[in-house]
Design an enzyme around this catalytic site. Structure first.
Site, PDB file in Angstrom:
ATOM      1  N   PRO A 132       0.771  -1.246   0.000  1.00 16.96           N
ATOM      2  CA  PRO A 132       0.000   0.000   0.000  1.00 16.96           C
ATOM      3  C   PRO A 132       0.806   1.303   0.000  1.00 16.96           C
ATOM      4  O   PRO A 132       0.771   2.088   0.957  1.00 16.96           O
ATOM      5  CB  PRO A 132      -0.835  -0.136   1.273  1.00 16.96           C
ATOM      6  CG  PRO A 132       0.034  -0.935   2.191  1.00 16.96           C
ATOM      7  CD  PRO A 132       0.744  -1.911   1.300  1.00 16.96           C
ATOM      8  N   CYS A 133       1.469   1.581  -1.094  1.00 18.58           N
ATOM      9  CA  CYS A 133       2.217   2.832  -1.199  1.00 18.58           C
ATOM     10  C   CYS A 133       1.285   4.047  -1.218  1.00 18.58           C
ATOM     11  O   CYS A 133       1.726   5.169  -0.953  1.00 18.58           O
ATOM     12  CB  CYS A 133       3.144   2.816  -2.411  1.00 18.58           C
ATOM     13  SG  CYS A 133       2.319   2.490  -3.972  1.00 18.58           S
ATOM     14  N   HIS A 134       0.004   3.833  -1.504  1.00 20.95           N
ATOM     15  CA  HIS A 134      -0.961   4.937  -1.492  1.00 20.95           C
ATOM     16  C   HIS A 134      -1.155   5.496  -0.080  1.00 20.95           C
ATOM     17  O   HIS A 134      -1.669   6.596   0.080  1.00 20.95           O
ATOM     18  CB  HIS A 134      -2.310   4.499  -2.095  1.00 20.95           C
ATOM     19  CG  HIS A 134      -2.969   3.377  -1.363  1.00 20.95           C
ATOM     20  ND1 HIS A 134      -2.635   2.051  -1.581  1.00 20.95           N
ATOM     21  CD2 HIS A 134      -3.939   3.374  -0.407  1.00 20.95           C
ATOM     22  CE1 HIS A 134      -3.380   1.289  -0.789  1.00 20.95           C
ATOM     23  NE2 HIS A 134      -4.180   2.063  -0.074  1.00 20.95           N
TER      24      HIS A 134
END
Length: 171
Positions: A132-134
């Site tokens: 989850p780089c978001h």
């Protein structure tokens, strides 16, 4: 198709077409359709197909987008530098519904001064959404940096319960 064959399948999601790349053992890439050509330059041509990992990924993505899943349970295989892999493994520790700054991520990694390098590593994430780089935002609380675009990042964070109207966008 033999058991080691890597293949891809398209998945139509609420954020557009996503390409899922996997073999029978590992999920290898999730690509927002606009980025598919650049990844295929690295991987070479792949057959379109289905396997158990692609089916599991598709199912878990449907649950995630349907607000029925907060954590993925998939066997992952990602290639990158030692630093990139550390950054991606750190992203996997960020809980659903939380955001951290690039600075906080660098600190967790034990690389306090490597804030820009963390941003670059996150930008090379081969498995967005699952890794989850978001969930990484600017220290100021503004939305910044997402390979698929800030509109998709905004959508994913809203899906996870964030009120984005308070977060300004940084191009």
């Amino acid at each position: 198709m033999n058991i080691t064959t890597t293949c891809y399948q398209n998945f139509l999601s609420p954020v557009g077409n996503i390409v899922i790349i996997a073999d029978h053992q590992f999920l290898k890439n999730i690509i927002f359709a606009g980025n598919r050509e650049s990844v295929l330059q690295k991987t070479g041509p792949l057959p379109q197909g289905d396997n158990t990992i692609i089916s599991r990924t598709r199912s878990q993505l449907q649950e995630y987008f349907g607000a029925e899943r907060i954590q993925f349970s998939l066997p992952l295989s990602f290639q990158g530098t030692e630093f990139q892999q550390l950054a991606w493994k750190t992203l996997l520790t960020i809980p659903f519904g939380k955001t951290y700054s690039y600075q906080e991520q660098a600190k967790i990694m034990g690389k306090d001064k490597a804030i820009r390098a963390v941003g670059s590593a996150n930008g090379a994430n081969p498995l967005p959404i699952v890794i989850p780089c978001h969930r990484i935002i600017a220290k100021s609380g503004k939305l910044a940096g997402f390979a698929a675009g800030l509109g998709i990042k905004k959508f994913l964070l809203r899906l996870e319960g964030h009120t984005i109207s308070k977060m300004a966008l940084v191009s």
